[in-house]
Design a protein around this motif. Structure first.
Motif, mmCIF file in Angstrom:
data_model
loop_
_atom_site.group_PDB
_atom_site.id
_atom_site.type_symbol
_atom_site.label_atom_id
_atom_site.label_comp_id
_atom_site.label_asym_id
_atom_site.label_seq_id
_atom_site.Cartn_x
_atom_site.Cartn_y
_atom_site.Cartn_z
ATOM 1 N N TYR A 182 -5.899 -1.737 -6.229
ATOM 2 C CA TYR A 182 -5.380 -2.448 -4.773
ATOM 3 C C TYR A 182 -5.998 -2.640 -3.557
ATOM 4 N N LEU A 183 -6.310 -1.607 -3.070
ATOM 5 C CA LEU A 183 -7.635 -1.848 -2.131
ATOM 6 C C LEU A 183 -8.338 -2.260 -2.554
ATOM 7 N N THR B 93 0.921 4.172 -3.273
ATOM 8 C CA THR B 93 0.378 5.420 -2.732
ATOM 9 C C THR B 93 1.466 6.546 -3.299
ATOM 10 N N ARG C 115 -3.188 1.505 -7.754
ATOM 11 C CA ARG C 115 -3.734 1.810 -6.015
ATOM 12 C C ARG C 115 -4.932 1.504 -4.968
ATOM 13 N N TYR D 87 0.721 -0.960 0.047
ATOM 14 C CA TYR D 87 0.292 -0.774 0.033
ATOM 15 C C TYR D 87 0.786 1.131 0.014
#
Length: 220
Positions: A115-116, A98, A112, A94
């Motif tokens: 991925y979350l 980021t 990103r 993460y």
């Protein structure tokens, strides 16, 4: 009139008793989770006592918590350590995405967000692991492998549970100074039970009561 008011079956007394149980169980979870590695057995004990005593109205909520905590301490610590190591790896990913998204390139921003979303899968496994431990006798490997299998077999339900758990954790961490830790942990366990108990019931064998006694609380 006053006799009815002070009756233990009075709705006001029952409500205040329920709120008190939620507060005490949440505090017990916080205290038992302080060593960090005991978050797992504390979470298993919280789920067990909340479902058994708050949802199914069995007695001895605090005694049930302590008993479940002691019973699940050793395997719970093992599962916690494994999941903490996984959390460190996922957090590193993460941080990477980021930092990459901070460059301003749209692709990294999309990656990103992706991925979350993908993180909901390991969160679903985590959400299932400790309630599973509270209800079944499992080794560390058994808890993790079974949680993974249940996540994919009941993906929508487990993703929903992961989302609920994530929101509760976020709210608790962000609003700890408002005393939310005194309410949210037990409320989270209760909310999760409505998503997880139907899954657990499918894998719980029916117990025959030859003496005609009551069926176990988790099968009612």
């Amino acid at each position: 009139m006053f006799q009815n008011f002070f009756n233990s079956e009075n709705p006001v007394f029952r409500f205040t008793g329920r709120v008190l149980d939620i507060l005490v169980l949440s505090v017990m979870w916080v205290v038992c989770s302080l060593p960090i590695v005991t978050i797992g057995p504390a979470s298993a004990a919280l789920y067990y006592s909340c479902v058994k005593c708050l949802r199914y109205k069995e007695g001895g909520a605090y005694r049930s918590f302590l008993s479940a905590f002691k019973l699940n301490l050793k395997p719970g610590i093992g599962v916690t350590v494994v999941l903490l190591m996984l959390a460190v790896v996922l957090d590193a990913g993460y941080v990477f995405f980021t930092m990459a998204a901070g460059t301003g390139e749209q692709l990294w921003g999309i990656l990103r967000i992706t991925y979350l979303v993908v993180l909901l899968l390991p969160m679903a496994v985590l959400t299932c692991a400790f309630p599973l431990l509270s209800r079944f006798t499992c080794t560390v490997g058994g808890v993790l492998s079974t949680s993974l299998r249940l996540t994919f077999r009941h993906l929508p339900r487990l993703i929903a549970a992961a989302a609920v758990n994530t929101v509760c954790i976020f709210v608790t961490l962000k609003g700890w100074y408002y005393g939310l830790m005194l309410l949210v942990p037990a409320l989270d366990a209760l909310a999760l039970s409505y998503l997880l108990e139907p899954v657990f019931r499918r894998y719980t064998p029916e117990e025959e009561n030859e003496d005609g006694g009551e069926i176990p609380w988790y099968l009612r």
